[in-house]
Design an enzyme around this catalytic site. Sequence first.
Site, PDB file in Angstrom:
ATOM      1  N   CYS A 124     -10.222  27.784  19.898  1.00  0.00           N
ATOM      2  CA  CYS A 124      -9.651  27.840  18.562  1.00  0.00           C
ATOM      3  C   CYS A 124     -10.743  27.898  17.504  1.00  0.00           C
ATOM      4  O   CYS A 124     -11.643  27.083  17.476  1.00  0.00           O
ATOM      5  CB  CYS A 124      -8.786  26.599  18.345  1.00  0.00           C
ATOM      6  SG  CYS A 124      -7.945  26.551  16.750  1.00  0.00           S
ATOM      7  N   CYS A 164     -13.956  28.824  10.404  1.00  0.00           N
ATOM      8  CA  CYS A 164     -13.439  29.767  11.394  1.00  0.00           C
ATOM      9  C   CYS A 164     -14.305  31.014  11.490  1.00  0.00           C
ATOM     10  O   CYS A 164     -14.611  31.657  10.473  1.00  0.00           O
ATOM     11  CB  CYS A 164     -12.011  30.159  11.031  1.00  0.00           C
ATOM     12  SG  CYS A 164     -11.254  31.348  12.168  1.00  0.00           S
ATOM     13  N   CYS A 186      -3.267  33.834  23.905  1.00  0.00           N
ATOM     14  CA  CYS A 186      -3.536  33.668  22.484  1.00  0.00           C
ATOM     15  C   CYS A 186      -3.652  35.070  21.893  1.00  0.00           C
ATOM     16  O   CYS A 186      -4.533  35.843  22.267  1.00  0.00           O
ATOM     17  CB  CYS A 186      -4.822  32.872  22.268  1.00  0.00           C
ATOM     18  SG  CYS A 186      -5.212  32.583  20.522  1.00  0.00           S
ATOM     19  N   CYS A 202      -9.545  38.753   9.540  1.00  0.00           N
ATOM     20  CA  CYS A 202      -8.629  37.842   8.851  1.00  0.00           C
ATOM     21  C   CYS A 202      -9.044  37.721   7.387  1.00  0.00           C
ATOM     22  O   CYS A 202     -10.227  37.521   7.087  1.00  0.00           O
ATOM     23  CB  CYS A 202      -8.646  36.466   9.512  1.00  0.00           C
ATOM     24  SG  CYS A 202      -7.484  35.294   8.756  1.00  0.00           S
ATOM     25  N   CYS A 235     -11.157  31.018   6.086  1.00  0.00           N
ATOM     26  CA  CYS A 235     -11.295  29.571   6.281  1.00  0.00           C
ATOM     27  C   CYS A 235     -12.747  29.248   6.630  1.00  0.00           C
ATOM     28  O   CYS A 235     -13.371  29.939   7.445  1.00  0.00           O
ATOM     29  CB  CYS A 235     -10.357  29.097   7.383  1.00  0.00           C
ATOM     30  SG  CYS A 235      -8.607  29.321   6.983  1.00  0.00           S
ATOM     31  N   GLU A 293      -9.416  40.602  19.571  1.00  0.00           N
ATOM     32  CA  GLU A 293      -9.540  39.655  20.684  1.00  0.00           C
ATOM     33  C   GLU A 293      -8.193  39.127  21.129  1.00  0.00           C
ATOM     34  O   GLU A 293      -7.280  38.938  20.325  1.00  0.00           O
ATOM     35  CB  GLU A 293     -10.422  38.468  20.279  1.00  0.00           C
ATOM     36  CG  GLU A 293     -11.883  38.800  20.180  1.00  0.00           C
ATOM     37  CD  GLU A 293     -12.768  37.588  20.444  1.00  0.00           C
ATOM     38  OE1 GLU A 293     -12.264  36.582  20.965  1.00  0.00           O
ATOM     39  OE2 GLU A 293     -13.957  37.669  20.133  1.00  0.00           O
TER      40      GLU A 293
END
Length: 361
Positions: free
Chosen positions: A353, A141, A127, A134, A138, A114
């Site tokens: 975010c 997220c 961004c 990832c 987290c 993305e």
Amino acid sequence: MGSKDQNQFQQTATLTPKQPTKLGASTALLGASLAELSAWVQQQGQPAYRGRQLHDWIYHKGVRSLTEISVFSKEWRSTLADVPIGRSTLHYRSVAPDDTVKYLLRLADGKIIEAVGIPTEKRLTVCVSTQVGCPMACDFCATGKGGFSRNLAQHEIIDQVLTVQEDFQRRVSHIVFMGMGEPLLNIENVVAAIRSLNEDVGISQRSITLSTVGIRGRIHQLAQHQLQVTLAVSLHASNQELREKLIPSAHKYPIQDLLAECREYVHLTGRRITFEYILLDGVNDLPEQAAELAQLLRGFQSHVNLIPYNPIREATYQRPSSRRIQAFASVLKQQKIAVSVRYSRGLEADAACGQLRTTHT
């Protein structure tokens, strides 16, 4: 993070074009400098000025195939058909009511990443992702919920910026490395991409922000490159115990050690650090936690970005009320900590975010 843990994240990316003799069918041209492209065209039996033409067509005209470069002879173009520039293909595009655009981009191996274009009247921010997925996981997220596949190559990072620039038909002014992935686990390709975005695309390093949750030793490593980018460190908690609950990797890197490395970064670079803090209702947004955060950052050359939580389907956290957000910020201000509240763009398109995921509905 120990060396064994770090090694499992190190991926062998497409051969970077540092050695002009190896540019060609086995690697992408995107990311090569003017000097490298000039050397490469000469190795193909062409005059050096063709390198400047090639550089212009790749970085400023957005060519996706060398066969499209009309200033090259048809005969030479026919021999270049299989030489990859390194551009992705658009898999999906969505536009939020605030005109933020989310792009799902398909890479050469079929992986999806993305990128997000965030326009305002005076600037266009991209961004950028640095990994497919990832590994940091987290808890709040969406990207981390999907797991990790591999690092992005230098050209795959640069391509995201060019894609957004072409779609908006205006120059990109700012870049934030806040997309999918942990940039410092892909530091070599990220630094190489930053230099190319600066020198080849023409974006000031001071208009680039790199965000990290903190990887032991990597902030020090980044400082050695003496970049002029803004480093943004994601804290999201005012103490080690809470941080470990929100960021699993934090148990290998105590918050005091992280802050010590950040202080060293400020000393080595002279650059102020931004600390990012996602506010989660009833979890990390209490006034006493603000006071604890202020104590951690006292005497630091820094700025705190408070980011109200953006909901995702995979977690039950909630965004605090405006009253709680302002109360938290007020405590920091009273303690002489520079602070601002950043409301993310693109919320309705899952482009804000913490919301980036490689699926769409």
